[in-house]
Scaffold this motif. Structure first.
Motif, PDB file in Angstrom:
ATOM      1  N   GLN A   1       9.771 -14.885  -4.944  1.00 54.03           N
ATOM      2  CA  GLN A   1      10.334 -14.362  -3.529  1.00 54.03           C
ATOM      3  C   GLN A   1      10.122 -12.846  -3.900  1.00 54.03           C
ATOM      4  O   GLN A   1      10.065 -12.151  -5.033  1.00 54.03           O
ATOM      5  CB  GLN A   1      11.661 -14.820  -3.531  1.00 54.03           C
ATOM      6  CG  GLN A   1      12.075 -14.238  -1.978  1.00 54.03           C
ATOM      7  CD  GLN A   1      12.830 -12.798  -1.954  1.00 54.03           C
ATOM      8  OE1 GLN A   1      13.165 -12.339  -3.104  1.00 54.03           O
ATOM      9  NE2 GLN A   1      13.199 -12.241  -0.878  1.00 54.03           N
ATOM     10  N   ASP A   2       9.835 -12.099  -2.673  1.00 55.35           N
ATOM     11  CA  ASP A   2       9.784 -10.667  -2.712  1.00 55.35           C
ATOM     12  C   ASP A   2      10.251 -10.278  -1.231  1.00 55.35           C
ATOM     13  O   ASP A   2      10.336 -10.979  -0.450  1.00 55.35           O
ATOM     14  CB  ASP A   2       8.094 -10.294  -2.749  1.00 55.35           C
ATOM     15  CG  ASP A   2       8.274  -8.925  -3.274  1.00 55.35           C
ATOM     16  OD1 ASP A   2       8.739  -7.977  -3.322  1.00 55.35           O
ATOM     17  OD2 ASP A   2       6.671  -8.477  -3.404  1.00 55.35           O
ATOM     18  N   GLY A   3      10.536  -8.834  -1.430  1.00 55.87           N
ATOM     19  CA  GLY A   3      11.162  -8.295  -0.240  1.00 55.87           C
ATOM     20  C   GLY A   3      12.516  -8.716   0.254  1.00 55.87           C
ATOM     21  O   GLY A   3      13.117  -9.592  -0.426  1.00 55.87           O
ATOM     22  N   CYS A   4      13.087  -7.922   1.054  1.00 59.98           N
ATOM     23  CA  CYS A   4      14.609  -8.293   1.718  1.00 59.98           C
ATOM     24  C   CYS A   4      14.573  -7.970   3.176  1.00 59.98           C
ATOM     25  O   CYS A   4      14.259  -6.863   3.691  1.00 59.98           O
ATOM     26  CB  CYS A   4      15.535  -7.396   0.707  1.00 59.98           C
ATOM     27  SG  CYS A   4      17.115  -7.790   0.905  1.00 59.98           S
ATOM     28  N   ASP A   5      15.488  -8.687   3.658  1.00 66.02           N
ATOM     29  CA  ASP A   5      15.701  -8.381   5.209  1.00 66.02           C
ATOM     30  C   ASP A   5      16.982  -8.025   5.337  1.00 66.02           C
ATOM     31  O   ASP A   5      17.647  -7.824   6.537  1.00 66.02           O
ATOM     32  CB  ASP A   5      15.831  -9.896   5.997  1.00 66.02           C
ATOM     33  CG  ASP A   5      14.383 -10.277   6.199  1.00 66.02           C
ATOM     34  OD1 ASP A   5      13.305  -9.635   6.058  1.00 66.02           O
ATOM     35  OD2 ASP A   5      14.012 -11.675   6.213  1.00 66.02           O
ATOM     36  N   TYR A   6      17.858  -7.789   4.213  1.00 70.46           N
ATOM     37  CA  TYR A   6      19.174  -7.288   4.352  1.00 70.46           C
ATOM     38  C   TYR A   6      19.197  -5.785   4.562  1.00 70.46           C
ATOM     39  O   TYR A   6      18.120  -4.852   4.267  1.00 70.46           O
ATOM     40  CB  TYR A   6      19.827  -7.602   3.075  1.00 70.46           C
ATOM     41  CG  TYR A   6      20.421  -9.021   2.955  1.00 70.46           C
ATOM     42  CD1 TYR A   6      19.910 -10.046   3.832  1.00 70.46           C
ATOM     43  CD2 TYR A   6      21.205  -9.271   1.831  1.00 70.46           C
ATOM     44  CE1 TYR A   6      20.382 -11.274   3.785  1.00 70.46           C
ATOM     45  CE2 TYR A   6      21.690 -10.664   1.782  1.00 70.46           C
ATOM     46  CZ  TYR A   6      21.241 -11.756   2.793  1.00 70.46           C
ATOM     47  OH  TYR A   6      21.799 -13.059   2.383  1.00 70.46           O
ATOM     48  N   LYS A   7      20.164  -5.360   5.093  1.00 60.80           N
ATOM     49  CA  LYS A   7      20.182  -3.606   5.522  1.00 60.80           C
ATOM     50  C   LYS A   7      21.437  -2.930   4.751  1.00 60.80           C
ATOM     51  O   LYS A   7      22.194  -2.180   5.406  1.00 60.80           O
ATOM     52  CB  LYS A   7      20.472  -3.663   7.132  1.00 60.80           C
ATOM     53  CG  LYS A   7      19.108  -4.304   7.881  1.00 60.80           C
ATOM     54  CD  LYS A   7      17.874  -3.437   7.720  1.00 60.80           C
ATOM     55  CE  LYS A   7      16.876  -3.891   8.744  1.00 60.80           C
ATOM     56  NZ  LYS A   7      16.232  -5.345   7.989  1.00 60.80           N
TER      57      LYS A   7
ATOM     58  N   VAL B   1      13.480 -10.228  -5.246  1.00 58.35           N
ATOM     59  CA  VAL B   1      14.470  -9.153  -4.682  1.00 58.35           C
ATOM     60  C   VAL B   1      15.633  -9.926  -4.336  1.00 58.35           C
ATOM     61  O   VAL B   1      16.727  -9.374  -4.417  1.00 58.35           O
ATOM     62  CB  VAL B   1      13.567  -8.437  -3.580  1.00 58.35           C
ATOM     63  CG1 VAL B   1      14.573  -7.516  -3.091  1.00 58.35           C
ATOM     64  CG2 VAL B   1      12.414  -7.788  -4.162  1.00 58.35           C
ATOM     65  N   ASN B   2      15.357 -11.129  -3.473  1.00 60.13           N
ATOM     66  CA  ASN B   2      16.583 -11.814  -3.006  1.00 60.13           C
ATOM     67  C   ASN B   2      16.473 -13.275  -3.117  1.00 60.13           C
ATOM     68  O   ASN B   2      15.995 -13.774  -2.087  1.00 60.13           O
ATOM     69  CB  ASN B   2      16.808 -11.346  -1.514  1.00 60.13           C
ATOM     70  CG  ASN B   2      18.302 -11.747  -0.725  1.00 60.13           C
ATOM     71  OD1 ASN B   2      18.772 -12.482  -1.484  1.00 60.13           O
ATOM     72  ND2 ASN B   2      18.550 -11.435   0.423  1.00 60.13           N
ATOM     73  N   ILE B   3      16.578 -13.837  -4.331  1.00 56.19           N
ATOM     74  CA  ILE B   3      15.913 -15.239  -4.562  1.00 56.19           C
ATOM     75  C   ILE B   3      16.393 -16.216  -3.755  1.00 56.19           C
ATOM     76  O   ILE B   3      15.869 -17.376  -3.361  1.00 56.19           O
ATOM     77  CB  ILE B   3      15.564 -15.610  -5.871  1.00 56.19           C
ATOM     78  CG1 ILE B   3      17.178 -15.503  -6.701  1.00 56.19           C
ATOM     79  CG2 ILE B   3      14.825 -14.523  -6.717  1.00 56.19           C
ATOM     80  CD1 ILE B   3      17.086 -16.215  -8.123  1.00 56.19           C
ATOM     81  N   GLY B   4      18.078 -16.014  -3.366  1.00 53.74           N
ATOM     82  CA  GLY B   4      18.587 -16.861  -2.752  1.00 53.74           C
ATOM     83  C   GLY B   4      17.957 -17.062  -1.292  1.00 53.74           C
ATOM     84  O   GLY B   4      18.407 -18.252  -0.519  1.00 53.74           O
ATOM     85  N   ASP B   5      17.251 -16.215  -0.685  1.00 50.33           N
ATOM     86  CA  ASP B   5      16.726 -16.197   0.635  1.00 50.33           C
ATOM     87  C   ASP B   5      15.217 -16.945   0.386  1.00 50.33           C
ATOM     88  O   ASP B   5      14.625 -16.973   1.418  1.00 50.33           O
ATOM     89  CB  ASP B   5      16.596 -14.965   0.983  1.00 50.33           C
ATOM     90  CG  ASP B   5      16.310 -14.789   2.816  1.00 50.33           C
ATOM     91  OD1 ASP B   5      16.952 -15.586   3.123  1.00 50.33           O
ATOM     92  OD2 ASP B   5      15.642 -13.764   3.247  1.00 50.33           O
ATOM     93  N   TYR B   6      14.990 -17.614  -0.631  1.00 46.99           N
ATOM     94  CA  TYR B   6      13.493 -18.202  -0.807  1.00 46.99           C
ATOM     95  C   TYR B   6      13.547 -19.328   0.387  1.00 46.99           C
ATOM     96  O   TYR B   6      14.417 -19.862   0.885  1.00 46.99           O
ATOM     97  CB  TYR B   6      13.871 -19.226  -2.179  1.00 46.99           C
ATOM     98  CG  TYR B   6      12.305 -19.923  -2.361  1.00 46.99           C
ATOM     99  CD1 TYR B   6      11.199 -19.160  -2.841  1.00 46.99           C
ATOM    100  CD2 TYR B   6      12.378 -21.295  -1.809  1.00 46.99           C
ATOM    101  CE1 TYR B   6      10.135 -19.864  -2.775  1.00 46.99           C
ATOM    102  CE2 TYR B   6      11.096 -21.855  -1.975  1.00 46.99           C
ATOM    103  CZ  TYR B   6      10.153 -21.257  -2.528  1.00 46.99           C
ATOM    104  OH  TYR B   6       8.988 -21.910  -2.633  1.00 46.99           O
ATOM    105  N   GLY B   7      12.184 -19.294   0.792  1.00 45.70           N
ATOM    106  CA  GLY B   7      11.755 -20.210   1.705  1.00 45.70           C
ATOM    107  C   GLY B   7      11.157 -19.617   3.105  1.00 45.70           C
ATOM    108  O   GLY B   7      10.583 -20.388   3.787  1.00 45.70           O
ATOM    109  N   LYS B   8      11.268 -18.191   3.223  1.00 48.30           N
ATOM    110  CA  LYS B   8      10.773 -17.759   4.278  1.00 48.30           C
ATOM    111  C   LYS B   8       9.397 -17.365   3.944  1.00 48.30           C
ATOM    112  O   LYS B   8       8.882 -16.882   3.041  1.00 48.30           O
ATOM    113  CB  LYS B   8      11.410 -16.457   4.471  1.00 48.30           C
ATOM    114  CG  LYS B   8      12.798 -16.356   5.296  1.00 48.30           C
ATOM    115  CD  LYS B   8      13.295 -14.898   5.526  1.00 48.30           C
ATOM    116  CE  LYS B   8      14.765 -15.095   5.959  1.00 48.30           C
ATOM    117  NZ  LYS B   8      15.474 -13.996   6.241  1.00 48.30           N
ATOM    118  N   GLY B   9       8.375 -17.741   5.186  1.00 45.87           N
ATOM    119  CA  GLY B   9       6.799 -17.732   5.179  1.00 45.87           C
ATOM    120  C   GLY B   9       6.448 -16.261   4.956  1.00 45.87           C
ATOM    121  O   GLY B   9       7.116 -15.189   5.157  1.00 45.87           O
TER     122      GLY B   9
END
Length: 444
Positions: free
Chosen positions: A151-157, A198-206
């Motif tokens: 996974q890469d990137g992050c949507d958290y702020k 970066v945020n592997i628990g968020d895995y699955g977003k395309g």
């Protein structure tokens, strides 16, 4: 053209950076370059940068200097998070020839027309919104374990963090590609894979801003557990709000996933967690630790914590310290807060003086030593497995048990990259654990 050219790499920062450096290095090798150690003379030096702390920024200049000491005419390239955030600053460092941002770094060789040094560093850096595609990577050849990026990137702020600015939105590899990479790694004889992102628990977003989860992190873990030839799978840092009971239960029953979790906390104060815009409060963290210890009493739990965040009074720091002292965890990674441009936290009141930050950091590092010692003591007498590393350190070989106890034995090259059953016996003066081999118990 590149048959007699040599390239060397230096990586700052996290496991994810190590996995990406390895992928970039393989691209150079495919183009005919010979990879050499950073301390050797090379024609090209690639420095993969980090921007999590001020210290990582400052180290870049000294690494460039050491590269040019080996070869004053070498072509020096900066990539990575710092390169995305402050490309012009990197390009202005004396001796730097090329700076590549988040999307360009995986095509380094296409930006090299010749290796003539530039008067000033050339910059190719996208707007971070353009970093909406995924490039898979993994590290091999560096150690007995591989770092596999999922996974890469992050949507958290989070208000202190520049990673979303450096790496873009959250996006994931496909399950099929992760499994393909895992098989490639296992076929190279590597015994352990560490999942990273970066945020592997968020895995699955395309990709391309597609926020639909094709698969969950649990589904990825379940599929990886079936890959033949992998002896150990380790989950790297995972957010407490994304570490679900189902995942913990699955790991507790798995033959390949090991009982070791690294879970960022950042603060033991709900007041500061809210200011940091973390997505959980302290109770969630307590529940995660309790759940892990309930189903895996011998699990190792590591914690990230930040000291000196704006508004951290003595009382709030002691709230964090006492919370961690009472929590059933195994070690801490302590980060001293440093102001980062373009973050919310840099505008906040209640700035903590540097001396106070340093003192608090020292206190928590001391607590970490005690926690690790207590955890190691709790493991004495247990029979575990150890994967031995490849380095001779002052006459000793080191290794890690499945639950991340670091052990030592007199150097024996035949043990490198093998897994053995052992019984932990004593803790040495240096804090590492000695052991007895279980007779005829070579696992791999």
């Amino acid at each position: 053209m590149n048959a007699d050219k040599k390239v060397a790499f230096y990586t700052l920062g996290c496991k994810l950076n190590f996995s990406e450096t390895s992928t970039i290095a393989r691209n150079f090798v495919d183009e005919g370059f010979e990879r050499v150690e950073f301390e050797e003379k090379a024609d090209v030096y690639v420095i993969n940068t980090c921007s999590v702390t001020d210290n990582a920024d400052k180290r870049f200049k000294s690494i460039v200097k050491s590269a040019l000491k080996q070869n004053e005419n070498a072509f020096v390239i900066g990539v990575g998070c710092y390169a995305q955030l402050k490309p012009e600053e990197l390009a202005a460092v004396d001796g730097v020839d090329l700076v590549l941002g988040a999307t360009e770094k995986f095509n380094v060789t296409s930006y090299i027309n010749d290796l003539t040094k530039n008067d000033i560093g050339e910059v190719h850096s996208c707007e971070i919104e353009e970093a909406d595609f995924y490039v898979g990577s993994y590290s091999i050849g560096d150690r007995t374990r591989a770092f596999l990026k999922v996974q890469d990137g992050c949507d958290y702020k989070c208000t202190y963090c520049t990673i979303p600015l450096a790496r873009g939105i959250s996006r994931s590899d496909t399950v099929e590609n992760v499994l393909r990479n895992a098989k490639e790694i296992s076929e190279k004889g590597i015994k352990e894979i560490v999942l990273t992102g970066v945020n592997i628990g968020d895995y699955g977003k395309g990709e391309f801003g597609n926020k639909k989860h094709e698969h969950t992190f649990l589904e990825l873990v379940q599929e990886l557990d079936k890959v033949e030839g992998i002896h150990r799978l380790r989950i790297s840092s995972i957010e407490p709000n994304l570490l679900k009971d189902e995942t913990i239960d699955f790991v507790s029953k798995s033959d390949t996933f090991v009982p070791h979790f690294h879970i960022p906390l950042q603060s033991g104060s709900d007041e500061l967690l809210k200011k940091m815009k973390r997505r959980y409060l302290r109770k969630v963290y307590t529940d995660r630790v309790s759940k892990i210890k309930e189903v895996m009493p011998n699990a190792c739990i590591g914690v990230d914590v930040i000291v000196g965040f704006p508004g951290e009074t003595d009382e709030l720091f002691l709230e964090t310290y006492n919370y961690l002292a009472d929590l059933d965890i195994s070690y801490l990674h302590v980060f001293t807060y440093s102001e980062r441009p373009n973050t919310e936290a840099i505008e906040m009141d209640g700035v903590v003086p540097q001396k106070v930050r340093a003192k608090r950091s020292k206190m928590l590092r001391g607590l970490s030593v005690k926690k690790r010692r207590a955890f190691y003591e709790s493991q004495l007498g247990n029979t575990l497995s150890v994967l031995f590393e490849g380095e001779n350190k002052e006459g000793y070989i080191h290794g890690f048990t499945e639950n991340y106890v670091k052990v030592k034995a007199p150097w024996n090259p035949e043990l490198v990259n093998t897994i053995h059953k052992i019984t932990l016996t004593t803790i040495d003066e240096d804090g590492l654990v000695r052991f007895d081999f279980v007779k005829d118990a070579v696992i791999a």
